[in-house]
Enzyme design. Structure first.
Site, PDB file in Angstrom:
ATOM      1  N   LYS A 271       0.862  -1.180   0.000  1.00 40.10           N
ATOM      2  CA  LYS A 271       0.000   0.000   0.000  1.00 40.10           C
ATOM      3  C   LYS A 271       0.902   1.236   0.000  1.00 40.10           C
ATOM      4  O   LYS A 271       1.570   1.516   0.977  1.00 40.10           O
ATOM      5  CB  LYS A 271      -0.879   0.006   1.259  1.00 40.10           C
ATOM      6  CG  LYS A 271      -1.979  -1.048   1.221  1.00 40.10           C
ATOM      7  CD  LYS A 271      -2.971  -0.845   2.345  1.00 40.10           C
ATOM      8  CE  LYS A 271      -4.053  -1.915   2.322  1.00 40.10           C
ATOM      9  NZ  LYS A 271      -4.991  -1.776   1.178  1.00 40.10           N
ATOM     10  N   ARG A 346     -10.077 -11.659   1.200  1.00 44.98           N
ATOM     11  CA  ARG A 346     -10.913 -12.692   0.561  1.00 44.98           C
ATOM     12  C   ARG A 346     -10.199 -14.041   0.557  1.00 44.98           C
ATOM     13  O   ARG A 346     -10.850 -15.081   0.570  1.00 44.98           O
ATOM     14  CB  ARG A 346     -11.307 -12.216  -0.845  1.00 44.98           C
ATOM     15  CG  ARG A 346     -10.165 -11.990  -1.756  1.00 44.98           C
ATOM     16  CD  ARG A 346     -10.560 -11.192  -3.003  1.00 44.98           C
ATOM     17  NE  ARG A 346     -10.699  -9.758  -2.730  1.00 44.98           N
ATOM     18  CZ  ARG A 346     -11.045  -8.866  -3.649  1.00 44.98           C
ATOM     19  NH1 ARG A 346     -11.290  -9.247  -4.894  1.00 44.98           N
ATOM     20  NH2 ARG A 346     -11.152  -7.596  -3.342  1.00 44.98           N
TER      21      ARG A 346
END
Ligand code: BES
Ligand code: MN
Ligand code: ZN
Length: 489
Positions: A271, A346
């Site tokens: 990030k 996920r």
């Protein structure tokens, strides 16, 4: 701080501050209010007129009362239109009152009561405690800014002690979730999260199993997706499974699965540049709410069996990190091409959902700070809801209404799964930017066979930058209240 229901009338109540609620356009003083105004030599009427107070939502007026009166400060608070009054209105109104009375030691609250008194007493209790809660654990002087309020009397709600106590139990779960979210990643790790679960189990008599890495490797076809994410961390993964079983036979068996990334650096798809890496301690907000709900449910003892599941780890970088392009195999045998290591939640949830379904439950709800795309779609205050089963979706929406937490149902648009097609594996873990929260939900759906399932993307509401309604800045404990109301049915 103690909240009590009292049978004292407005005219006999004594203390620091009295808060009076009014619905919009209903500010004429009749009955007890007229008598109170008389006792106060018309101060109440004057305040209403001077402040042009009309009882509109989220409006208030405050004045000091001089002389020898039963109390010394008066708060008027607006609840909006009578026909729009909901349980949630009482919760936010109580929160607003509490914020106006933090420096006082005793508070009396008298609101117009429309609806089920127990639900109202519970909501007021939640609103007061949650608005006043401040997490000062990481300050060197935790007492510095603590509110002074010692007692709150609820007028007109005599006999509602059980409802107050229920509200306080739910609050204890919300506060646990807030504290877990607020705790930074150097404090709250997979290990300390498992310890917290262990404490809940011990204190409230829940069953607990913690699957270590080797256990996860052995589960069905191996939890390759979850363990792929965990690989770069120096801290061992902990797959937490807490079970609440009622005394008698359970009416239903449910599973709650919370995304539990104690830190999300993005992995090798790091990030960077304004992607909020410094806020990513909150990425276990789903797991935090799962444990918060476990605590409250264990105390409330419904006739329902509930499994609480947190696949805890952190998404880090190291020589052992999964590479973009790696292919992982989840516990149900499906293979995943990891085209973006930052879509890690996920991956952990894939194996957690397969595990949940193996328990043969009647319904599964997962909750996850899953996508920035969901925040783009719905803003900070509303979570996304996806479901394979309309009756289950309705149950969650009803619970959310009572809880005063906002969800908006989003489509499980099967056609968009095309965006996750992989040349080399069964699927990729990310699709195009457009519809990013929907493809995330469709990815999760691959790991559910036929159990009714709801997915909640809580990336926005889990954290609040400033005080808002019942929340202060920091972790909000969203959506513990909805989960508890849902399980209680
Ligand atoms: N934990 C983040 C999602 C998130 C973003 C939560 C902002 C709270 C606030 C998640 O793991 C993530 O990084 N998602 C990516 C997905 C993308 C790579 C497809 C995102 O939303 O950018
Ligand atoms: Mn991520
Ligand atoms: Zn994440």
């Amino acid at each position: 701080m103690q909240i009590k229901a009292t049978d004292k009338s407005l005219l006999d109540w004594t203390g620091d501050t009295l808060a009076l609620g009014f619905c919009e356009g209903a500010t004429e003083l009749t009955g007890d209010l007229a008598q109170l105004d008389e006792k106060l030599a018309g101060t109440l009427q004057e305040l209403i007129a001077e402040e042009e107070f009309e009882g509109k939502t989220a409006t208030s007026a405050v004045t000091r009362i001089g002389g020898k009166n039963n109390f010394r400060k008066l708060i008027l608070i607006g609840l909006g239109k009578t026909e729009d009054l909901k349980v949630a209105t009482y919760r936010t109104t109580a929160a607003a009152i509490a914020r106006l009375a933090t420096k006082d030691t005793s508070l009396g609250i008298s609101l117009p009561l429309e609806g089920e008194p127990s639900a109202i007493a519970q909501a007021i209790t939640e609103g007061i405690h949650l608005a006043l809660h401040q997490d000062n654990r990481f300050k060197s002087d935790p007492e510095e800014k603590a509110p002074k309020l010692e007692t709150v009397d609820l007028l007109g709600l005599a006999g509602q002690d059980a409802a107050i106590s229920k509200g306080e139990t739910i609050v204890s779960g919300v506060i646990l979730a807030r504290e877990l979210v607020n705790a930074p990643a150097n404090e709250l790790t997979s290990i300390t999260m498992a310890e917290t679960a262990q404490q809940i189990a011990t204190e409230y008599g829940l069953e607990i199993e913690i699957l270590e890495q080797a256990d996860c490797e052995k589960f069905e076809q191996g939890m390759g997706a979850y363990l792929g994410v965990a690989k770069a961390s120096d801290i061992p993964p902990k797959f937490i499974h807490l079970t609440y079983k009622p005394q008698g036979t359970a009416k239903r068996k449910l599973a709650i699965v919370g995304k539990s990334l104690t830190f999300d650096s993005g992995g090798l798809n790091l990030k960077v540049g304004g992607s909020g890496i410094e806020t990513m301690k909150m990425d276990m907000g789903g797991g935090a709410a799962t444990l918060g709900a476990a605590k409250a449910i264990a105390k409330l003892k419904p006739d329902v069996e509930v499994h609480f599941i947190c696949a805890a780890t952190e998404n880090m970088i190291s020589g052992k990190a999964m590479h973009p392009g790696d292919i992982l195999k989840a516990a149900n045998g499906k293979t995943i091409e990891v085209n973006n290591t930052d879509a890690e939640g996920r991956l952990t949830l894939a194996d957690a959902l397969v595990f949940a379904e193996s328990l043969e439950v009647d319904a599964i709800v997962d909750l996850a700070t899953l996508t920035g795309a969901c925040i783009v779609a719905l803003g900070k205050n509303i979570a996304g809801l996806w479901s394979t089963d309309e009756p289950l979706a309705s149950e969650l929406k009803t619970a959310a209404e009572t809880a005063g937490e906002k969800f908006w149902q989003m489509p499980l648009e099967d056609k968009y799964f095309e965006g996750l097609k992989s040349q080399i594996a069964d699927m990729k873990n990310t699709g195009p930017r457009a519809g990013g929260s929907i493809t995330a939900a469709l990815f999760l759906k691959q790991f559910i066979k036929d159990t009714p399932w709801v997915h909640l993307d809580i990336a926005g509401p889990v954290w609040s930058d400033k005080p808002n309604g019942i929340n202060n800045s920091g972790g909000t404990g969203f959506p513990v209240k909805t989960l508890v109301e849902w399980v209680l049915g």
